[in-house]
Design a protein around this motif. Structure first.
Motif, PDB file in Angstrom:
ATOM      1  N   ASP A 795       0.775  -1.136   0.083  1.00 12.08           N
ATOM      2  CA  ASP A 795      -0.009   0.074   0.010  1.00 12.08           C
ATOM      3  C   ASP A 795       0.899   1.289  -0.082  1.00 12.08           C
ATOM      4  N   ALA A 796       2.012   1.143   0.530  1.00  7.34           N
ATOM      5  CA  ALA A 796       3.089   2.307   0.490  1.00  7.34           C
ATOM      6  C   ALA A 796       4.381   1.691   0.817  1.00  7.34           C
ATOM      7  N   TRP A 797       5.372   2.279   0.104  1.00  7.89           N
ATOM      8  CA  TRP A 797       6.878   1.705   0.183  1.00  7.89           C
ATOM      9  C   TRP A 797       7.789   2.753   0.032  1.00  7.89           C
ATOM     10  N   GLY A 798       9.219   2.419   0.410  1.00  9.19           N
ATOM     11  CA  GLY A 798       9.987   3.560   0.247  1.00  9.19           C
ATOM     12  C   GLY A 798      11.446   3.251   0.990  1.00  9.19           C
ATOM     13  N   THR A 799      12.503   4.102   0.866  1.00  9.55           N
ATOM     14  CA  THR A 799      13.623   3.881   1.482  1.00  9.55           C
ATOM     15  C   THR A 799      14.150   5.290   2.323  1.00  9.55           C
ATOM     16  N   MET A 800      14.899   5.058   3.320  1.00 12.82           N
ATOM     17  CA  MET A 800      15.317   6.135   4.239  1.00 12.82           C
ATOM     18  C   MET A 800      16.714   5.612   4.593  1.00 12.82           C
ATOM     19  N   PRO A 801      17.549   6.784   4.709  1.00 10.35           N
ATOM     20  CA  PRO A 801      19.019   6.613   5.404  1.00 10.35           C
ATOM     21  C   PRO A 801      18.837   6.214   6.901  1.00 10.35           C
ATOM     22  N   VAL A 802      19.466   5.294   7.223  1.00 11.41           N
ATOM     23  CA  VAL A 802      20.008   5.148   8.592  1.00 11.41           C
ATOM     24  C   VAL A 802      21.132   4.694   9.158  1.00 11.41           C
ATOM     25  N   SER A 803      21.822   5.844   9.833  1.00  8.42           N
ATOM     26  CA  SER A 803      23.117   5.563  10.330  1.00  8.42           C
ATOM     27  C   SER A 803      24.191   5.095   9.330  1.00  8.42           C
ATOM     28  N   GLY A 804      24.345   5.506   8.262  1.00  7.34           N
ATOM     29  CA  GLY A 804      25.321   4.981   7.120  1.00  7.34           C
ATOM     30  C   GLY A 804      24.934   4.187   6.352  1.00  7.34           C
ATOM     31  N   GLY A 805      23.635   3.560   6.707  1.00  7.84           N
ATOM     32  CA  GLY A 805      23.149   2.399   5.527  1.00  7.84           C
ATOM     33  C   GLY A 805      21.758   3.068   5.163  1.00  7.84           C
ATOM     34  N   LYS A 806      20.924   2.085   5.047  1.00  6.35           N
ATOM     35  CA  LYS A 806      19.377   2.367   4.715  1.00  6.35           C
ATOM     36  C   LYS A 806      18.522   1.442   5.204  1.00  6.35           C
ATOM     37  N   GLN A 807      17.379   1.837   4.849  1.00  6.30           N
ATOM     38  CA  GLN A 807      16.171   1.014   5.333  1.00  6.30           C
ATOM     39  C   GLN A 807      15.177   1.144   4.292  1.00  6.30           C
ATOM     40  N   VAL A 808      14.732  -0.242   3.825  1.00  2.69           N
ATOM     41  CA  VAL A 808      13.685  -0.265   2.703  1.00  2.69           C
ATOM     42  C   VAL A 808      12.424  -0.818   3.337  1.00  2.69           C
ATOM     43  N   TRP A 809      11.437  -0.035   3.213  1.00  4.68           N
ATOM     44  CA  TRP A 809      10.062  -0.545   4.094  1.00  4.68           C
ATOM     45  C   TRP A 809       8.888  -0.557   3.296  1.00  4.68           C
ATOM     46  N   SER A 810       7.883  -1.246   3.875  1.00  4.63           N
ATOM     47  CA  SER A 810       6.952  -1.419   2.824  1.00  4.63           C
ATOM     48  C   SER A 810       5.630  -1.605   4.122  1.00  4.63           C
ATOM     49  N   GLU A 811       4.596  -1.092   3.816  1.00  4.42           N
ATOM     50  CA  GLU A 811       3.425  -1.022   4.559  1.00  4.42           C
ATOM     51  C   GLU A 811       2.258  -1.653   3.929  1.00  4.42           C
ATOM     52  N   LEU A 812       1.591  -2.685   4.632  1.00  9.16           N
ATOM     53  CA  LEU A 812       0.420  -3.449   4.066  1.00  9.16           C
ATOM     54  C   LEU A 812      -0.704  -3.191   5.121  1.00  9.16           C
ATOM     55  N   VAL A 813      -1.830  -3.300   4.149  1.00 12.37           N
ATOM     56  CA  VAL A 813      -3.151  -3.480   5.008  1.00 12.37           C
ATOM     57  C   VAL A 813      -3.677  -4.743   4.995  1.00 12.37           C
ATOM     58  N   LEU A 814      -3.543  -5.534   6.401  1.00 14.75           N
ATOM     59  CA  LEU A 814      -3.802  -7.051   6.082  1.00 14.75           C
ATOM     60  C   LEU A 814      -5.314  -7.220   6.027  1.00 14.75           C
ATOM     61  N   ARG A 815      -5.812  -8.045   5.172  1.00 12.56           N
ATOM     62  CA  ARG A 815      -7.012  -8.232   4.725  1.00 12.56           C
ATOM     63  C   ARG A 815      -7.215  -9.666   4.827  1.00 12.56           C
ATOM     64  N   GLY A 816      -8.677 -10.099   4.971  1.00 11.81           N
ATOM     65  CA  GLY A 816      -8.983 -11.385   5.559  1.00 11.81           C
ATOM     66  C   GLY A 816      -8.826 -11.860   6.789  1.00 11.81           C
TER      67      GLY A 816
END
Length: 816
Positions: A795-816
């Protein structure tokens, strides 16, 4: 500077002949130095000079020293207190040669003195005094400079202005009752009995120190007094100084000081000699010769158009006993009023009230042809009672009306209208005051226009650099206020910021750049951006502030910055505070008690290369309010910071935190407005639904993706997520973990966060490179589709810098 013209009365005498009559009257009725001051004022009235000054040979015989001046302060033109007799200055040239020196802007630009002149067209006249007594200097900003009549007037003034320089009392000589003599090296002062009576000080209690007398002055008047009694700032013959002294009972008494600095020599110190008199009975005199000087002094410090207008009204209405006075700027074909006195609409003509669109009226000049003619001519004009005028003007002054065009540099910038209700007779002193005031106000208005334009530019810059709105926070509410100073005319570098961070954290920042200028506002924007960027990289608070300190040192600016940075976890109320030379936070607890947080602090940013900025823990419970402010709210010349913080804490304790905006307004009610104030408040309410979290360090083994899926399935099952809703999450976890293991080195971490039905999957690695999404992978490609799958399933995703590295994230709305 214009000459006042009375309508209906033909001018039967030329300028020089009228000046000659005035000078004869002055020299016959007055004694020096009053005669000298009044004589120089005739150069302002009849020769159009902005400044007239007399220089006489000093005691040592090698200098021409300033003895007296009239008009605008000499510092506006860069005139010195003395010139070497054998040096290359216009004053010395006229004195040595015995002939007048007339210099226009082009000639002045080639003189050594031109380096101190203002950046505008100035004409200078230097005329020798009879019998080698010194030199008369006059300056004008009128187009064309001094005409033939003006030069004839100045020659008349030079013939009668000479006078012997005052001398300090001889050793052992008794001072007159109202005289004083101050030794500039020791601060010892000799005073007459009359001065001690004015200060309400018995002779037996006076120890001969000038500080003893200054201690009786009203504190607000001490800066101007110190500028006189300190040799480096003494302005010889510049203007009279009025100040107040405290009385045992009743209001303070107004006193007037006139002084002149006498150079030392032959082992004698420089001395300030002069008089002090009771000014209470003289302050309302129309014939007071210091009126022009007072107006010039007020206009010299007036920065804005409104300040100039208010200074003119204060200088003219009361001494002229006028019933109304208006100042207006000329903008194209319209007059835009800047000050009305009195300000009530009913005090002004009906036609004016029809144009009352905003705070004050503005009207077309074409609707007042008589006024338009006076503005075109650029001459001050007077209409006595009974003169037939258009209704818009007749209602301003039925008993007499004076219109002063305000001109500078050959251009009319505005007008001053002065009206009387009863028939008024215009005396020569009033005419001189009106004429001199018009020229001074016109020049000041031109300077104020330039200042207003610069001030608005800096203000717009600061408005653009401050946050337009604060973000909505989960479990907290933040409000901020910025209050510019009223004392001082430039924008400062105070700022605030609220920075949302991952994992339901927020950074509260408040700071202050040294100084009040465009440079301070620009640096404020740089520091706000830097702190926001370092915080978004995921650094802890002390590292964020340290990075900002290093950046400021690399910018090589002369300014330093103070700031307070507070990192608050909105899930549990834990916070970490870092201070860099800034006042600490004030915390209001849920029970209404308040405390000034006892936090360790480091130095201001931009001072030390190896500075340490310790972190101090804070604990916020639901309902607590944390307040961050700049020193303008808690510190001033008469308020130490501890007292100010205590007052802030008491006001915060008595407030209702349910209405945070009203709390901020109440706190600003205590601001003294001598400095800019930034205020940031946050009420911590606690999150209604706290997130569920699990984290796992991914092993670099062939079955790593399978282990990550198993960890995710087990965590979601423990959280009560149905099996049917897990498939999408397991696919996203598999792709993100695989992508991190294949394309990066170092540790990889998987974090899961569930709030309600919204799941956040975050994979952190040690590489700063953002994953690249392929534009068009072919059917034969063996990889590159993982990020496309994550994008399609999230439903949404992206990347962000974190202390010299990075974080790739994804947000999901759980259905069912």
């Amino acid at each position: 500077m214009a000459v006042v013209v009375s309508e209906g009365a033909a001018e039967s005498r030329t300028g020089p002949s009228r000046a000659e009559i005035a000078l004869k009257t002055i020299t016959a009725d007055l004694a020096a130095p009053e005669r000298v001051r009044r004589t120089l004022e005739q150069a302002l009235v009849f020769a159009g000079a902005s400044l007239a000054a007399v220089y006489t040979p000093g005691a040592g015989g090698d200098l021409l020293c300033l003895a007296e001046s009239a008009g605008v302060p000499r510092t506006l033109y860069g005139l010195r207190e003395s010139y070497p007799l054998d040096g290359p200055s216009p004053a010395a040239d006229a004195h040595r040669g015995g002939r007048p020196v007339w210099l226009g802007p082009a000639e002045l630009a080639r003189c050594p003195q031109s380096r101190r002149m203002p950046d505008r067209d100035v004409h200078l006249a230097a005329l020798p005094l009879p019998d080698g007594a010194g030199c008369l200097l006059a300056l004008s900003e009128r187009p064309g400079g001094f005409g033939p009549d003006d030069r004839a007037c100045l020659e008349l003034v030079a013939e009668v202005v000479a006078f012997p320089a005052p001398a300090a009392p001889a050793e052992g000589e008794e001072l007159r009752a109202g005289d004083f003599s101050l030794a500039m090296d020791t601060g010892r002062v000799e005073v007459g009995e009359e001065i001690l009576e004015l200060f309400r000080m018995p002779r037996a209690d006076f120890d001969g120190r000038v500080e003893t007398l200054l201690g009786r002055a009203v504190p607000e008047d001490l800066p101007s007094l110190m500028s006189v009694v300190e040799a480096d700032h003494m302005s010889i013959g510049d203007r009279e100084l009025e100040f107040r002294v405290l009385q045992p009972a009743g209001p303070p008494k107004w006193l007037r000081l006139r002084g002149r600095l006498l150079p030392g020599g032959d082992g004698r110190p420089a001395r300030l000699v002069g008089t002090v008199a009771d000014a209470s009975a003289l302050r309302d005199e129309v014939t007071d010769v210091a009126r022009v000087q007072r107006l010039a002094a007020a206009l010299a410090t007036a920065g804005t158009v409104r300040d100039v207008s208010q200074a003119v009204v204060a200088a003219l209405r009361k001494p002229l006993r006028a019933d109304r006075i208006a100042l207006a700027e000329l903008e194209g074909e319209r007059l835009v009023v800047t000050v009305l006195d009195p300000p009530e609409p009913q005090s002004w003509p009906a036609l004016w009230r029809l144009e009352w669109r905003t705070e004050w009226p503005d009207a077309s000049v074409r609707a007042m042809p008589t006024l338009a003619a006076a503005l075109r001519e650029g001459r001050a004009r007077i209409w006595p009672a009974g003169t037939v005028l258009e209704p818009a003007l007749a209602g301003v002054g039925p008993g007499g009306l004076a219109v002063l065009p305000l001109s500078a540099g050959g251009r009319t910038t505005g007008a001053c209208l002065i009206g009387w209700d009863r028939p008024h007779t215009f005396g020569p002193d009033e005419r001189a005051l009106l004429t001199a005031s018009a020229g001074l106000a016109g020049q000041a208005l031109t300077r104020a226009h330039a200042f207003d334009a610069e001030h608005e530019l800096v203000a717009m810059l600061q408005r653009q650099l401050l946050p337009r709105r604060l973000p909505e926070l989960p479990g907290a509410v933040a409000v901020a206020r910025y209050l510019p100073a009223t004392a001082g005319l430039e924008i400062g570098g105070d700022w605030y910021d609220v920075i949302p961070l991952p994992d339901h954290r927020v950074a509260l920042v408040i700071g202050d750049v040294q100084g009040h200028s465009a440079a301070a506002a620009t640096l404020m924007g740089q520091m706000r951006t830097a702190l926001r960027a370092y915080a978004a990289e995921g650094h802890p608070p002390d590292v964020v502030v340290s990075h900002a300190n290093r950046l400021l040192l690399e910018l090589e600016t002369d300014l330093f910055v103070t700031c307070c940075y507070v990192d608050v976890g909105l899930e549990d109320g834990t916070a970490w505070c870092v201070r860099a030379g800034h006042p600490p936070p004030v915390v209001r607890h849920a029970d209404g008690s308040t405390e000034v947080a006892e936090t360790d602090g480091g130095p201001p940013l931009g001072v030390l290369t190896q500075a340490e900025f310790p972190m101090t823990p804070l604990r916020l419970s639901p309902g607590a309010v944390i307040a961050l402010t700049t020193d303008g709210l808690v510190e001033s010349a008469d308020l130490d910071i501890d007292t100010g913080l205590g007052r802030l804490a008491r006001t915060l304790s008595a407030s209702d935190p349910a209405h945070l905006g009203l709390v901020a307004d109440a706190l600003l009610g205590d601001a003294h407005r001598g400095d800019d104030v930034a205020l940031l408040l946050m009420r911590y309410d606690g999150m209604a639904v706290k997130p569920l979290r699990e984290g796992w360090t991914v092993w670099r083994v062939p079955e790593a993706a399978r282990h990550a899926r198993r960890f995710t399935r087990r965590s979601l099952r423990d959280w009560g997520v149905a099996a049917a809703a897990m498939d999408t999450a397991l696919l996203v976890v598999s792709e993100l973990v695989t992508n991190a293991l294949v394309h990066t080195g170092g540790p990889v971490r998987l974090d899961l966060t569930l709030i309600g039905r919204r799941l956040r999957v975050a994979v952190t690695d040690a590489s700063p490179r953002t994953p690249v999404k392929p534009t068009d992978p072919g059917w034969e490609a063996t990889g590159g589709r993982g990020i496309l799958l994550v994008e399609a399933m999230s439903d949404a995703w992206g990347t962000m810098p974190v202390s010299g590295g990075k974080q790739v994230w994804s947000e999901l709305v759980l259905r069912g």
